[in-house]
Write a protein that holds these residues in place. Structure first.
Motif, PDB file in Angstrom:
ATOM      1  N   VAL A  44     -65.562   9.411 -42.637  1.00  0.00           N
ATOM      2  CA  VAL A  44     -66.268   9.171 -43.342  1.00  0.00           C
ATOM      3  C   VAL A  44     -66.214   8.292 -44.550  1.00  0.00           C
ATOM      4  N   GLY A  45     -64.559   8.008 -43.935  1.00  0.00           N
ATOM      5  CA  GLY A  45     -64.510   6.576 -45.060  1.00  0.00           C
ATOM      6  C   GLY A  45     -62.505   6.302 -45.042  1.00  0.00           C
ATOM      7  N   GLY A  46     -63.058   5.578 -45.851  1.00  0.00           N
ATOM      8  CA  GLY A  46     -61.832   4.925 -46.307  1.00  0.00           C
ATOM      9  C   GLY A  46     -61.653   3.908 -47.158  1.00  0.00           C
ATOM     10  N   TYR A  47     -60.467   3.107 -47.598  1.00  0.00           N
ATOM     11  CA  TYR A  47     -59.978   1.998 -48.447  1.00  0.00           C
ATOM     12  C   TYR A  47     -59.618   0.922 -47.352  1.00  0.00           C
ATOM     13  N   THR A  48     -60.605   0.028 -48.240  1.00  0.00           N
ATOM     14  CA  THR A  48     -59.378  -1.446 -47.761  1.00  0.00           C
ATOM     15  C   THR A  48     -59.286  -2.349 -48.898  1.00  0.00           C
ATOM     16  N   PRO A  49     -57.813  -2.391 -49.713  1.00  0.00           N
ATOM     17  CA  PRO A  49     -57.503  -3.230 -50.693  1.00  0.00           C
ATOM     18  C   PRO A  49     -57.248  -4.462 -50.236  1.00  0.00           C
ATOM     19  N   ALA A  50     -57.684  -5.221 -51.387  1.00  0.00           N
ATOM     20  CA  ALA A  50     -57.667  -6.675 -51.053  1.00  0.00           C
ATOM     21  C   ALA A  50     -55.956  -7.099 -51.132  1.00  0.00           C
ATOM     22  N   GLY A  51     -55.634  -8.500 -50.372  1.00  0.00           N
ATOM     23  CA  GLY A  51     -55.048  -8.943 -50.013  1.00  0.00           C
ATOM     24  C   GLY A  51     -54.120  -7.923 -48.547  1.00  0.00           C
ATOM     25  N   GLY A  52     -53.582  -7.724 -48.070  1.00  0.00           N
ATOM     26  CA  GLY A  52     -53.319  -6.873 -47.216  1.00  0.00           C
ATOM     27  C   GLY A  52     -53.234  -5.919 -47.421  1.00  0.00           C
ATOM     28  N   SER A  53     -51.891  -5.766 -46.808  1.00  0.00           N
ATOM     29  CA  SER A  53     -50.310  -5.300 -47.253  1.00  0.00           C
ATOM     30  C   SER A  53     -51.115  -3.497 -46.086  1.00  0.00           C
ATOM     31  N   ASN A  54     -50.115  -2.603 -45.847  1.00  0.00           N
ATOM     32  CA  ASN A  54     -49.461  -1.804 -44.929  1.00  0.00           C
ATOM     33  C   ASN A  54     -49.990  -0.531 -46.047  1.00  0.00           C
ATOM     34  N   GLY A  68     -50.258   4.979 -51.740  1.00  0.00           N
ATOM     35  CA  GLY A  68     -48.825   4.230 -51.140  1.00  0.00           C
ATOM     36  C   GLY A  68     -48.581   2.971 -50.557  1.00  0.00           C
ATOM     37  N   ARG A  69     -48.242   1.543 -50.983  1.00  0.00           N
ATOM     38  CA  ARG A  69     -48.674   0.803 -49.638  1.00  0.00           C
ATOM     39  C   ARG A  69     -46.643  -0.071 -50.128  1.00  0.00           C
ATOM     40  N   THR A  70     -46.834  -0.879 -48.795  1.00  0.00           N
ATOM     41  CA  THR A  70     -45.558  -1.952 -48.429  1.00  0.00           C
ATOM     42  C   THR A  70     -45.742  -2.491 -48.455  1.00  0.00           C
ATOM     43  N   PHE A  71     -44.704  -2.972 -49.364  1.00  0.00           N
ATOM     44  CA  PHE A  71     -44.586  -5.154 -49.141  1.00  0.00           C
ATOM     45  C   PHE A  71     -46.196  -5.805 -49.867  1.00  0.00           C
ATOM     46  N   GLY A  72     -46.436  -5.525 -50.836  1.00  0.00           N
ATOM     47  CA  GLY A  72     -47.310  -6.513 -51.153  1.00  0.00           C
ATOM     48  C   GLY A  72     -47.559  -6.343 -52.776  1.00  0.00           C
ATOM     49  N   ARG A  73     -48.953  -6.580 -52.854  1.00  0.00           N
ATOM     50  CA  ARG A  73     -49.130  -6.508 -54.674  1.00  0.00           C
ATOM     51  C   ARG A  73     -49.712  -4.866 -54.645  1.00  0.00           C
ATOM     52  N   ASN A  74     -49.258  -5.052 -56.454  1.00  0.00           N
ATOM     53  CA  ASN A  74     -50.180  -3.394 -56.424  1.00  0.00           C
ATOM     54  C   ASN A  74     -49.880  -2.165 -55.599  1.00  0.00           C
ATOM     55  N   GLU A  75     -48.505  -2.052 -54.851  1.00  0.00           N
ATOM     56  CA  GLU A  75     -48.491  -1.212 -53.831  1.00  0.00           C
ATOM     57  C   GLU A  75     -48.986   0.575 -54.424  1.00  0.00           C
ATOM     58  N   PHE A  76     -49.450   0.603 -55.920  1.00  0.00           N
ATOM     59  CA  PHE A  76     -49.331   2.046 -56.399  1.00  0.00           C
ATOM     60  C   PHE A  76     -51.438   2.071 -56.708  1.00  0.00           C
ATOM     61  N   ASN A  77     -51.728   3.096 -56.136  1.00  0.00           N
ATOM     62  CA  ASN A  77     -53.337   3.428 -55.906  1.00  0.00           C
ATOM     63  C   ASN A  77     -53.371   4.360 -56.691  1.00  0.00           C
ATOM     64  N   ILE A  78     -54.283   4.457 -57.080  1.00  0.00           N
ATOM     65  CA  ILE A  78     -55.585   5.724 -58.169  1.00  0.00           C
ATOM     66  C   ILE A  78     -56.527   5.500 -56.940  1.00  0.00           C
ATOM     67  N   LEU A  79     -57.036   6.691 -56.706  1.00  0.00           N
ATOM     68  CA  LEU A  79     -58.337   6.099 -55.922  1.00  0.00           C
ATOM     69  C   LEU A  79     -58.982   7.606 -55.902  1.00  0.00           C
ATOM     70  N   ASN A  80     -60.151   7.500 -56.833  1.00  0.00           N
ATOM     71  CA  ASN A  80     -61.335   8.293 -56.129  1.00  0.00           C
ATOM     72  C   ASN A  80     -61.972   8.633 -55.163  1.00  0.00           C
ATOM     73  N   VAL A  81     -61.886   9.837 -54.601  1.00  0.00           N
ATOM     74  CA  VAL A  81     -62.135  10.206 -53.451  1.00  0.00           C
ATOM     75  C   VAL A  81     -63.459  12.002 -53.387  1.00  0.00           C
ATOM     76  N   GLY A  82     -63.675  11.635 -54.313  1.00  0.00           N
ATOM     77  CA  GLY A  82     -65.038  12.521 -55.114  1.00  0.00           C
ATOM     78  C   GLY A  82     -65.886  12.891 -53.783  1.00  0.00           C
ATOM     79  N   LYS A  93     -51.440  -0.579 -59.008  1.00  0.00           N
ATOM     80  CA  LYS A  93     -50.259  -1.214 -60.484  1.00  0.00           C
ATOM     81  C   LYS A  93     -49.120  -1.582 -59.559  1.00  0.00           C
ATOM     82  N   ASP A  94     -48.683  -2.634 -59.794  1.00  0.00           N
ATOM     83  CA  ASP A  94     -47.870  -3.364 -58.857  1.00  0.00           C
ATOM     84  C   ASP A  94     -45.805  -2.969 -59.705  1.00  0.00           C
ATOM     85  N   ILE A  95     -45.475  -1.771 -58.927  1.00  0.00           N
ATOM     86  CA  ILE A  95     -44.855  -1.629 -59.330  1.00  0.00           C
ATOM     87  C   ILE A  95     -43.272  -1.846 -58.491  1.00  0.00           C
ATOM     88  N   GLY A  96     -43.316  -2.722 -58.402  1.00  0.00           N
ATOM     89  CA  GLY A  96     -42.613  -3.279 -58.099  1.00  0.00           C
ATOM     90  C   GLY A  96     -41.926  -5.446 -57.880  1.00  0.00           C
TER      91      GLY A  96
END
Length: 181
Positions: A44-54, A68-82, A93-96
């Motif tokens: 029904v939906g999804g999220y594709t971030p800019a800049g790749g990553s996993n 949470g994403r791996t090995f890229g920028r902005n690994e921590f994402n808060i998303l509205n799934v209402g 947020k890039d936490i690393g």
């Protein structure tokens, strides 16, 4: 009963109501599948971030997904799934340092996000998504808890205790029990 082909690895699943939120290494890091009819799950939906990553880890509470994403920028994402068909970005947020960080597991409670990376157990203040910062006595990332067993893989919470699983180099699992002091 049924199934849904994600097309790649399934790194994490969080079920809420009739939806499965799936973190994958696909370009679409989070896929949302309606599992209300088990014989015919439907995307029904999804999220594709800019800049790749996993997509590596996912946690959902209310109308908010924490990805949470791996090995890229902005690994921590808060998303509205209402509206699962129109996922919106609340914050990221890039936490690393650079592209060396992987968020292997996420858990949230109140205004805190508990994160497991390859090396540490981290706590971040997420009360104001426009200002996400380390939540430690001195506010310094260096104060995060190193994991004694090796790379963090998973966690859960019961009461005031976090149970963190890790995998040391000898391939023998290790569990750490963490609480505030």
């Amino acid at each position: 009963k049924g199934g849904y082909a994600v097309g790649n690895a399934v790194n994490s699943i969080h079920l809420k109501d009739n939806y499965a939120y799936i973190a994958t290494p696909n370009a679409e890091n989070m896929t949302i599948v309606d599992v209300g009819v088990p014989t015919s799950p439907t995307r029904v939906g999804g999220y594709t971030p800019a800049g790749g990553s996993n997509g590596k880890s996912i946690y959902v509470i209310g109308n908010t997904a924490y990805l949470g994403r791996t090995f890229g920028r902005n690994e921590f994402n808060i998303l509205n799934v209402g509206n699962p068909g129109a996922v919106g970005v609340i914050a990221n947020k890039d936490i690393g340092t650079g592209s060396a960080t992987s968020i292997n597991s996420i858990f949230t409670r109140d205004y805190l996000a508990f994160i497991i990376t390859n090396e540490k157990f981290e706590v971040w203040n997420i009360a104001d998504p426009s200002n996400i910062y380390p939540w430690t006595p001195g506010g310094q990332i260096s104060e995060f808890q190193n994991l004694p067993g090796g790379p963090g893989t998973t966690m859960d919470c019961e009461g005031n205790y976090m149970y963190v699983g890790s995998l040391p180099s000898n391939d023998k699992g290790f569990i750490s029990i963490i609480t505030s002091s």
